[in-house]
Design a protein around this motif. Structure first.
Motif, PDB file in Angstrom:
ATOM      1  N   SER A  31      52.422  31.819 -45.149  1.00 21.58           N
ATOM      2  CA  SER A  31      51.950  31.834 -43.761  1.00 21.58           C
ATOM      3  C   SER A  31      51.610  33.263 -43.325  1.00 21.58           C
ATOM      4  CB  SER A  31      53.031  31.243 -42.852  1.00 21.58           C
ATOM      5  OG  SER A  31      52.666  31.354 -41.506  1.00 21.58           O
ATOM      6  N   ALA A  32      52.450  34.207 -43.696  1.00 22.87           N
ATOM      7  CA  ALA A  32      52.193  35.615 -43.346  1.00 22.87           C
ATOM      8  C   ALA A  32      50.928  36.126 -44.029  1.00 22.87           C
ATOM      9  CB  ALA A  32      53.398  36.472 -43.735  1.00 22.87           C
ATOM     10  N   LEU A  33      50.737  35.784 -45.290  1.00 22.61           N
ATOM     11  CA  LEU A  33      49.536  36.214 -46.009  1.00 22.61           C
ATOM     12  C   LEU A  33      48.276  35.656 -45.340  1.00 22.61           C
ATOM     13  CD1 LEU A  33      50.809  35.807 -49.669  1.00 22.61           C
ATOM     14  CD2 LEU A  33      50.234  37.962 -48.546  1.00 22.61           C
ATOM     15  N   GLU A  34      48.322  34.397 -44.933  1.00 21.48           N
ATOM     16  CA  GLU A  34      47.159  33.785 -44.282  1.00 21.48           C
ATOM     17  C   GLU A  34      46.862  34.442 -42.943  1.00 21.48           C
ATOM     18  OE1 GLU A  34      46.592  29.640 -44.399  1.00 21.48           O
ATOM     19  OE2 GLU A  34      46.640  29.663 -46.573  1.00 21.48           O
ATOM     20  N   LYS A 110      58.139  41.414 -38.717  1.00 16.06           N
ATOM     21  CA  LYS A 110      57.560  42.758 -38.554  1.00 16.06           C
ATOM     22  C   LYS A 110      57.561  43.507 -39.887  1.00 16.06           C
ATOM     23  CE  LYS A 110      58.819  43.497 -33.698  1.00 16.06           C
ATOM     24  NZ  LYS A 110      59.708  44.285 -32.808  1.00 16.06           N
ATOM     25  N   ALA A 111      58.652  43.404 -40.643  1.00 14.22           N
ATOM     26  CA  ALA A 111      58.723  44.064 -41.950  1.00 14.22           C
ATOM     27  C   ALA A 111      57.692  43.474 -42.906  1.00 14.22           C
ATOM     28  CB  ALA A 111      60.132  43.946 -42.533  1.00 14.22           C
ATOM     29  N   ILE A 116      52.356  43.623 -45.814  1.00 18.17           N
ATOM     30  CA  ILE A 116      51.050  42.998 -46.057  1.00 18.17           C
ATOM     31  C   ILE A 116      49.922  43.908 -45.589  1.00 18.17           C
ATOM     32  CG2 ILE A 116      49.549  41.061 -45.462  1.00 18.17           C
ATOM     33  CD1 ILE A 116      52.063  39.309 -45.408  1.00 18.17           C
ATOM     34  N   SER A 117      50.120  44.628 -44.492  1.00 18.95           N
ATOM     35  CA  SER A 117      49.093  45.564 -44.018  1.00 18.95           C
ATOM     36  C   SER A 117      48.792  46.626 -45.072  1.00 18.95           C
ATOM     37  CB  SER A 117      49.537  46.235 -42.724  1.00 18.95           C
ATOM     38  OG  SER A 117      49.563  45.311 -41.673  1.00 18.95           O
ATOM     39  N   GLU A 122      44.860  48.236 -49.768  1.00 17.60           N
ATOM     40  CA  GLU A 122      44.508  48.316 -51.197  1.00 17.60           C
ATOM     41  C   GLU A 122      43.454  47.281 -51.581  1.00 17.60           C
ATOM     42  OE1 GLU A 122      45.455  50.534 -53.538  1.00 17.60           O
ATOM     43  OE2 GLU A 122      46.502  51.599 -51.939  1.00 17.60           O
ATOM     44  N   LEU A 123      43.624  46.041 -51.086  1.00 20.72           N
ATOM     45  CA  LEU A 123      42.655  44.990 -51.415  1.00 20.72           C
ATOM     46  C   LEU A 123      41.308  45.254 -50.783  1.00 20.72           C
ATOM     47  CD1 LEU A 123      45.015  41.887 -51.080  1.00 20.72           C
ATOM     48  CD2 LEU A 123      44.148  42.924 -53.188  1.00 20.72           C
TER      49      LEU A 123
END
Length: 129
Positions: A31-34, A110-111, A116-117, A122-123
Motif C-alpha cells: 500500500s505504501a509503495l502504491e 512516516k518512516a 520509499i522517497s 533512485e528509480l
C-alpha cells in the motif's frame, strides 16, 4: 514491480510501552509503495523492481517512540544489463502520548514514507532521465 519479500527475522514491529506491535506487513508495504506511484500490481507495465523489507521496527524511549524502516531495492536501469541494488532507510521519532495503535502506525508510516522517497529518487534517476 516484480516482487516484494519480507526478509526480517522477527515478524513483529517491536514493542511500544507494553504494546507488542504486529500487523499485515505485506499489505502495509504494498500500500505504501502504491501511494508513492510504484506499481505493485503488474510487472508488465513497470520496469524490473524488486523490493525487500530488511528492517521495520518501533520502540519507545521515555516519552517518545522511534521507528526505522530499511528497504533493499533492486532494479535494472535502462540501457543496462546489470541490476543495481540500493539500500534506503527511513527513520522517524514522534512523541509517545499514550502508546495508542493510531500514533504507532502514523510513526511507522512516516518512516516508511521516508524510505520509499529515497528509493523513488533512485528509480527516477534510472527510469525518468
Amino acid at each position: 514491480m516484480d516482487s516484494f519479500s519480507d526478509a526480517r527475522a522477527s515478524k513483529s514491529f517491536g514493542v511500544v510501552a507494553l504494546t507488542i506491535v504486529e500487523g499485515d506487513v505485506e499489505q502495509w508495504v504494498l500500500s505504501a509503495l502504491e501511494q508513492y506511484n510504484i506499481d505493485t500490481a503488474s510487472a508488465k507495465v513497470s520496469p524490473y523492481v524488486k523490493v525487500t523489507l530488511l528492517k521495520a521496527y518501533i520502540h519507545s524511549l521515555m516519552t517518545s517512540m522511534a521507528a526505522n524502516v530499511v528497504l533493499k531495492v533492486e532494479y535494472l536501469p535502462e540501457k543496462s544489463e546489470q541490476n543495481k541494488i540500493v539500500y534506503v532507510r527511513g527513520h522517524e521519532v514522534d512523541v509517545n502520548w499514550n502508546s495508542g495503535e493510531d500514533e504507532i502506525l502514523v510513526t511507522l508510516n512516516k518512516a516508511m514514507g521516508k524510505a520509499i522517497s529515497k528509493a523513488r529518487v533512485e528509480l527516477d534517476k534510472a527510469y525518468c532521465s
